[in-house]
Design a protein around this motif. Structure first.
Motif, PDB file in Angstrom:
ATOM      1  N   LEU A   5       3.725  -0.359  -4.032  1.00  0.00           N
ATOM      2  CA  LEU A   5       3.372  -0.245  -2.621  1.00  0.00           C
ATOM      3  C   LEU A   5       3.560   1.197  -2.161  1.00  0.00           C
ATOM      4  O   LEU A   5       4.495   1.880  -2.578  1.00  0.00           O
ATOM      5  CB  LEU A   5       4.270  -1.174  -1.801  1.00  0.00           C
ATOM      6  CG  LEU A   5       4.235  -2.641  -2.242  1.00  0.00           C
ATOM      7  CD1 LEU A   5       5.258  -3.442  -1.469  1.00  0.00           C
ATOM      8  CD2 LEU A   5       2.838  -3.201  -2.043  1.00  0.00           C
ATOM      9  N   HIS A   6       2.654   1.620  -1.289  1.00  0.00           N
ATOM     10  CA  HIS A   6       2.725   2.961  -0.710  1.00  0.00           C
ATOM     11  C   HIS A   6       2.967   2.787   0.787  1.00  0.00           C
ATOM     12  O   HIS A   6       2.017   2.548   1.541  1.00  0.00           O
ATOM     13  CB  HIS A   6       1.417   3.717  -0.946  1.00  0.00           C
ATOM     14  CG  HIS A   6       1.161   4.056  -2.381  1.00  0.00           C
ATOM     15  ND1 HIS A   6       1.098   3.115  -3.374  1.00  0.00           N
ATOM     16  CD2 HIS A   6       0.961   5.253  -2.987  1.00  0.00           C
ATOM     17  CE1 HIS A   6       0.870   3.704  -4.534  1.00  0.00           C
ATOM     18  NE2 HIS A   6       0.779   4.998  -4.326  1.00  0.00           N
ATOM     19  N   PRO A   7       4.224   2.878   1.240  1.00  0.00           N
ATOM     20  CA  PRO A   7       4.487   2.579   2.651  1.00  0.00           C
ATOM     21  C   PRO A   7       3.892   3.636   3.590  1.00  0.00           C
ATOM     22  O   PRO A   7       4.053   4.826   3.383  1.00  0.00           O
ATOM     23  CB  PRO A   7       6.014   2.551   2.739  1.00  0.00           C
ATOM     24  CG  PRO A   7       6.515   3.167   1.486  1.00  0.00           C
ATOM     25  CD  PRO A   7       5.435   3.146   0.464  1.00  0.00           C
ATOM     26  N   GLY A  52       2.002   6.975   3.441  1.00  0.00           N
ATOM     27  CA  GLY A  52       1.142   6.119   2.631  1.00  0.00           C
ATOM     28  C   GLY A  52       0.616   6.794   1.372  1.00  0.00           C
ATOM     29  O   GLY A  52      -0.141   6.192   0.624  1.00  0.00           O
ATOM     30  N   GLU A  56       6.551   3.626  -3.328  1.00  0.00           N
ATOM     31  CA  GLU A  56       7.889   3.414  -2.785  1.00  0.00           C
ATOM     32  C   GLU A  56       8.969   4.057  -3.657  1.00  0.00           C
ATOM     33  O   GLU A  56       9.940   4.608  -3.154  1.00  0.00           O
ATOM     34  CB  GLU A  56       8.138   1.914  -2.636  1.00  0.00           C
ATOM     35  CG  GLU A  56       9.461   1.603  -1.960  1.00  0.00           C
ATOM     36  CD  GLU A  56       9.563   0.139  -1.571  1.00  0.00           C
ATOM     37  OE1 GLU A  56       8.518  -0.467  -1.258  1.00  0.00           O
ATOM     38  OE2 GLU A  56      10.692  -0.383  -1.570  1.00  0.00           O
ATOM     39  N   LEU A  77      13.398   0.589   4.819  1.00  0.00           N
ATOM     40  CA  LEU A  77      12.047   0.078   4.535  1.00  0.00           C
ATOM     41  C   LEU A  77      11.950  -1.414   4.843  1.00  0.00           C
ATOM     42  O   LEU A  77      10.954  -1.879   5.411  1.00  0.00           O
ATOM     43  CB  LEU A  77      11.673   0.349   3.077  1.00  0.00           C
ATOM     44  CG  LEU A  77      11.363   1.818   2.753  1.00  0.00           C
ATOM     45  CD1 LEU A  77      11.162   2.005   1.260  1.00  0.00           C
ATOM     46  CD2 LEU A  77      10.124   2.294   3.520  1.00  0.00           C
ATOM     47  N   ARG A  81       9.481  -2.956   7.618  1.00  0.00           N
ATOM     48  CA  ARG A  81       8.503  -3.988   7.227  1.00  0.00           C
ATOM     49  C   ARG A  81       8.669  -5.233   8.088  1.00  0.00           C
ATOM     50  O   ARG A  81       7.695  -5.797   8.581  1.00  0.00           O
ATOM     51  CB  ARG A  81       8.698  -4.374   5.760  1.00  0.00           C
ATOM     52  CG  ARG A  81       8.126  -3.355   4.817  1.00  0.00           C
ATOM     53  CD  ARG A  81       7.901  -3.924   3.411  1.00  0.00           C
ATOM     54  NE  ARG A  81       7.315  -2.872   2.603  1.00  0.00           N
ATOM     55  CZ  ARG A  81       8.007  -2.149   1.722  1.00  0.00           C
ATOM     56  NH1 ARG A  81       9.288  -2.395   1.493  1.00  0.00           N
ATOM     57  NH2 ARG A  81       7.408  -1.179   1.054  1.00  0.00           N
ATOM     58  N   HIS A  87       2.874  -0.259   6.960  1.00  0.00           N
ATOM     59  CA  HIS A  87       1.746  -0.909   6.279  1.00  0.00           C
ATOM     60  C   HIS A  87       1.814  -0.505   4.816  1.00  0.00           C
ATOM     61  O   HIS A  87       1.961   0.674   4.503  1.00  0.00           O
ATOM     62  CB  HIS A  87       0.424  -0.460   6.886  1.00  0.00           C
ATOM     63  CG  HIS A  87       0.359  -0.723   8.362  1.00  0.00           C
ATOM     64  ND1 HIS A  87      -0.289  -1.795   8.896  1.00  0.00           N
ATOM     65  CD2 HIS A  87       0.909  -0.053   9.404  1.00  0.00           C
ATOM     66  CE1 HIS A  87      -0.151  -1.784  10.200  1.00  0.00           C
ATOM     67  NE2 HIS A  87       0.568  -0.734  10.548  1.00  0.00           N
ATOM     68  N   ASP A  88       1.697  -1.488   3.938  1.00  0.00           N
ATOM     69  CA  ASP A  88       1.809  -1.196   2.510  1.00  0.00           C
ATOM     70  C   ASP A  88       0.433  -1.039   1.888  1.00  0.00           C
ATOM     71  O   ASP A  88      -0.296  -2.015   1.702  1.00  0.00           O
ATOM     72  CB  ASP A  88       2.590  -2.314   1.814  1.00  0.00           C
ATOM     73  CG  ASP A  88       4.069  -2.228   2.162  1.00  0.00           C
ATOM     74  OD1 ASP A  88       4.619  -1.114   2.100  1.00  0.00           O
ATOM     75  OD2 ASP A  88       4.658  -3.261   2.507  1.00  0.00           O
ATOM     76  N   PRO A 118       2.106  -7.344   5.235  1.00  0.00           N
ATOM     77  CA  PRO A 118       2.506  -7.318   3.832  1.00  0.00           C
ATOM     78  C   PRO A 118       1.580  -8.201   2.999  1.00  0.00           C
ATOM     79  O   PRO A 118       1.160  -9.270   3.437  1.00  0.00           O
ATOM     80  CB  PRO A 118       3.933  -7.897   3.852  1.00  0.00           C
ATOM     81  CG  PRO A 118       4.431  -7.631   5.237  1.00  0.00           C
ATOM     82  CD  PRO A 118       3.222  -7.700   6.130  1.00  0.00           C
ATOM     83  N   GLY A 121      -2.412  -5.068   1.057  1.00  0.00           N
ATOM     84  CA  GLY A 121      -2.799  -3.846   0.358  1.00  0.00           C
ATOM     85  C   GLY A 121      -3.968  -4.143  -0.573  1.00  0.00           C
ATOM     86  O   GLY A 121      -4.032  -5.219  -1.163  1.00  0.00           O
TER      87      GLY A 121
END
Ligand SMILES: [Zn+2]
Length: 361
Positions: A5-7, A52, A56, A77, A81, A87-88, A118, A121
């Motif tokens: 995941l890229h927060p 993003g 993570e 995080l 969330r 947004h992931d 969540p 993505g």
């Protein structure tokens, strides 16, 4: 193995300081925010760098290198969330971006709505890989095409053979200066104004289209509809009849919900003369119709349904029904158009029998 995941914390989310060790993230727009403590300058910098672009594990490693304990990063995080602030993105979403800083800036404002929760993505990439055809560069079709392109749909082609009339001009669609030009070219320019890099090329006859939007007022009687059904191409009605904006039904051949011919069969049950009326309505090149408000309400409502379909949402509301909206309130009303038992599409055999369509059709 799942994609990392890229927060992403959208750049517009406020990060506000309450005191030396307490931050508030969001929480000023009627939605939940998060108060963060401990929150020195290092934590504030960590929050702001959630752009993003990094997985993570890289976010965590970078924060630890800056002296923030890994447990603090994880708690932060998790809190962001659960408040719905982060947004992931999936790695694939990042690869699906158009090149250049301007395209990145445009995508940055679209991504939070495209990847809202969540587990969503990857939806941005799906949109970027989608192809939508808009049939009819109408006062609904052209702004709709522009909205879809701006919302990330990778390929948007508008089909129309007529010339632009003065009344076709609408906010987000054909411009006043387009009068006399081919409507398809005016529509392509409108899409380019909103999203310069969107692929506007026509699709080869055998190419797979994710969705066709039928924007002419009486599409159901159009031979094109039968061809779409035979090809198994999903299609959606989005048009204005009189001053009523109509979005639906969304027809997914072979799935639940009736087709446009089902709706026609119900109309014929109601009035045996309907097929003769419908044939004349469909044959005419309809005059521009729908006030700016009606056209844009219809286009935006249609865009929501198109994106729901492309994003793989379960049961968009227009499967087996149509949203209708008219001035002055424009409050959408859902009219059900169930499968008709006599229709050759066979949807009635696949669905549980229910009541007929709503009255006042
Ligand atoms: Zn049918």
């Amino acid at each position: 193995m799942t994609e990392s995941l890229h927060p992403l914390l959208p750049a517009a989310t406020p990060v506000l300081r309450l005191d030396d060790d307490l931050l508030q993230v969001g929480g000023v727009d009627g939605r939940a925010g998060l108060r963060v403590q401990p929150a020195g300058a290092d934590v504030a910098a960590l929050i702001r760098r959630l752009d993003g672009q990094r997985p993570e594990r890289a976010v965590r490693a970078g924060a630890v290198a800056d002296g923030v304990p890994a447990a603090v990063v994880d708690d932060l995080l998790a809190g962001l969330r659960s408040a719905g602030l982060v947004h992931d993105l999936a790695a694939a979403d990042l690869l699906a971006a158009d090149p250049g800083p301007a395209a990145r800036a445009r995508a940055a404002v679209e991504l939070p709505a495209a990847v809202p929760a969540p587990g969503t993505g990857g939806r941005w990439r799906a949109r970027r890989q989608s192809a939508v055809v808009v049939e009819g560069a109408t006062r609904v079709g052209t702004p709709l095409a522009a909205v879809l392109a701006a919302s990330g749909v990778g390929r948007v082609h508008v089909r129309d053979r007529g010339p632009t009339r003065a009344g076709d001009a609408v906010v987000g669609g054909a411009a006043a200066g387009d009068e006399g030009r081919p409507r398809a070219l005016a529509a392509a320019d409108a899409v380019r104004r909103a999203s310069p890099l969107t692929d506007l090329r026509p699709l080869a006859p055998e190419a797979a289209v994710d969705l066709v939007v039928l924007c002419r007022p009486w599409a159901a009687a159009d031979p094109l509809t039968a061809a779409l059904h035979r090809a198994g191409t999903p299609h959606l009605v989005a048009t204005v009849r009189g001053e009523t904006g109509i979005v639906g039904p969304l027809v997914v051949p072979g799935a639940a919900g009736g087709c446009l011919r089902c709706a026609e069969a119900w109309r014929r049950d109601d009035d045996p003369a309907w097929p003769r009326l419908a044939a004349q309505l469909a044959a005419a090149d309809a005059a521009p119709t729908g006030s700016t408000l009606t056209a844009l309400f219809t286009a935006l409502t249609a865009a929501v349904q198109v994106l729901a379909h492309l994003d793989g949402d379960d049961d968009p509301v227009t499967v087996g029904g149509a949203l209708e909206m008219r001035p002055p309130e424009f409050l959408p009303r859902l009219r059900r158009w169930p499968a008709h038992p006599d229709c050759a599409c066979g949807a009635a055999r696949r669905s549980t029998p229910g009541p007929g369509p709503d009255a006042d059709r």
